[in-house]
Design an enzyme around this catalytic site. Structure first.
Site, PDB file in Angstrom:
ATOM      1  N   TYR A 237       0.817  -1.205   0.000  1.00 18.78           N
ATOM      2  CA  TYR A 237       0.000   0.000   0.000  1.00 18.78           C
ATOM      3  C   TYR A 237       0.860   1.270   0.000  1.00 18.78           C
ATOM      4  O   TYR A 237       1.080   1.875  -1.039  1.00 18.78           O
ATOM      5  CB  TYR A 237      -1.020   0.009   1.167  1.00 18.78           C
ATOM      6  N   THR A 277     -14.603  -2.129   1.429  1.00 16.84           N
ATOM      7  CA  THR A 277     -15.332  -1.448   0.350  1.00 16.84           C
ATOM      8  C   THR A 277     -14.986  -2.174  -0.949  1.00 16.84           C
ATOM      9  O   THR A 277     -14.086  -3.015  -0.979  1.00 16.84           O
ATOM     10  CB  THR A 277     -14.910   0.029   0.191  1.00 16.84           C
TER      11      THR A 277
END
Ligand code: NAI
Length: 401
Positions: A237, A277
């Site tokens: 990330y 999500t």
């Protein structure tokens, strides 16, 4: 009026179908969470870009039902057509529109590509004709690609490490197995393309166009969302292609802020907590990290979903940021509870030991899966999935529009 029984058709990190009533029920619950939090500092007009799911939907609901703002949302969703159902984000917004109309609140949606000239023009027209200058702009896009009409270029987001390959554990969402995965390092073109899609270019373009059109109220504020995370997700990330884009987004906040500050406003990036999500489910190794994190945070009573996070942001942290309560890089830290050293240390300890055999015992993979299915309206308590449900749900018109 097509009524159908809708079943999940999950393919890895996406469901091809969405349950209209399940999505509606989830939105009703999120609105309850917003209302239960009590009144938020009021806002006159707000624009939310990326308004249909995840952090953007949470922002839309807080803006509308918490801060009482007339709100315009922008998203890219599939409308239902005949017996072909719409996407989850469409059904989320259909319910938000229904609740807004029932409560006499002003909500409008522009459904189309937020990067495009046409969508920006439609938004400027709607704001000028029916809203007026904005007090708040939330930029919450998570997009796989961006087509740039001016240059004819097209860029795609990639989720890869930078500099060296990634080797580490992840969950195969199809089989529920914990595996070693490896991902090759990104090329220079892939890094650049991810920055062009998920960095700050388009946020800056929106803010500039709004300013030129006189659509920013004195003291206008703007927010975009980012993530840092701990050691375990760094390679993929923060030190990966998406991290480069987030650095660009954070640098853009400083540029936008220097212009808005002259008028008493400002721009901030809020570092938010890891939640399930559609965008985060696509990030390798993220599901495993999230499943462990949720277990640890639930044990400590500090777990939050997207709505609880944005309730804190709109309720307290945005005003606090305006008064200077930000980190050394000028960012709002909604991820404070995730980043507590004791939480990160416990997640890292579990990570060492986790394997397919002990996945359910050591992590909250069950909770992760439930959140994931609920993104598409499945597995929501109180919904009768054997009952046919109405597919054709419109985005109801705002009063007076
Ligand atoms: P999401 O996938 O739930 O939402 C993405 C939104 O963007 C949807 O409303 C979608 O319709 C819209 N969208 C995508 N492409 C579009 C286009 N071309 N035109 C118009 N609308 C478009 O994603 P999520 O996770 O809520 O992400 C939003 C932001 O929050 C991102 O910047 C993400 O990096 C950030 N964030 C997410 C975290 C997470 O754990 N999910 C943690 C911290 C930050």
């Amino acid at each position: 009026m097509p009524l159908e029984v809708v079943e999940p058709r999950i393919r890895g990190f996406i469901s091809l179908t969405a349950h209209p009533e399940g999505c509606a029920e989830r939105v009703r619950r999120e609105v309850e969470t917003v209302r239960a939090a009590g009144p938020m500092p009021p806002l006159g007009n707000a624009l939310v870009i990326g308004s249909s799911t995840g952090y953007g939907l949470a922002s839309l609901l807080c803006s509308l039902f918490g801060a009482g703002a007339a709100t315009l949302g922008v998203c890219l969703e599939r409308a239902p057509r005949g017996d072909r159902g719409g996407s989850a984000g469409w059904y989320n917004l259909a319910e938000a529109h229904r609740l807004a109309a029932a409560g006499g609140r002003h909500l409008e949606t522009v459904n189309g590509d937020a990067f495009s000239v046409d969508v920006k023009r439609r938004v400027m027209e709607a704001l000028a004709e029916r809203f007026g200058p904005l007090d708040l702009v939330v930029y919450s896009l998570a997009a796989p690609r961006r087509d740039d009409e001016a240059s004819g270029a097209s860029w795609r987001t990639t989720l890869k490490p930078v500099g060296a390959p990634f080797r580490g554990k992840s969950i195969d969402l199809r089989s529920g197995e914990v595996r070693e995965t490896s991902i090759e390092a990104a090329s220079a073109e892939e890094i650049e393309a991810t920055v062009r899609v998920m960095g700050g270019d388009d946020w800056a373009a929106w803010m500039e166009q709004l300013r030129e059109a006189g659509l920013l109220a004195p003291g206008a504020r703007t927010l975009a969302y980012s993530y840092v995370g701990g050691e375990l997700t760094q390679a993929i990330y923060r030190h990966g292609t998406i991290g480069r884009a987030k650095e660009h987004l954070e640098a853009t906040a400083r540029e936008i802020s220097s212009r808005l500050a002259r008028d008493g406003g400002g721009a901030w990036v809020s570092l938010n907590k890891a939640v399930v999500t559609q965008a985060s489910a696509a990030i390798p190794a993220f599901a495993l990290y999230a499943a462990i994190l949720f277990r640890v945070m639930k044990e400590r009573g500090t777990h939050e979903g997207a709505t609880e996070q944005i309730v804190r942001l709109f309720g307290e942290r945005l005003a606090a940021a305006s008064a200077g309560d930000v980190d050394a890089e000028g960012r709002i830290r909604l991820d404070d509870l995730e980043m507590e050293p004791a939480v990160q240390a416990r997640v890292a300890g579990i990570w060492e030991r986790i394997a397919t055999e002990n996945l359910e015992q050591l992590s909250d993979y069950r909770g992760y899966r439930r959140d994931f299915e609920q993104l598409f309206g499945f597995g929501v308590e109180g919904v009768d999935y054997a009952e046919p449900t109405e597919l054709d749900r419109p985005l109801a018109a705002a009063p007076g529009s």
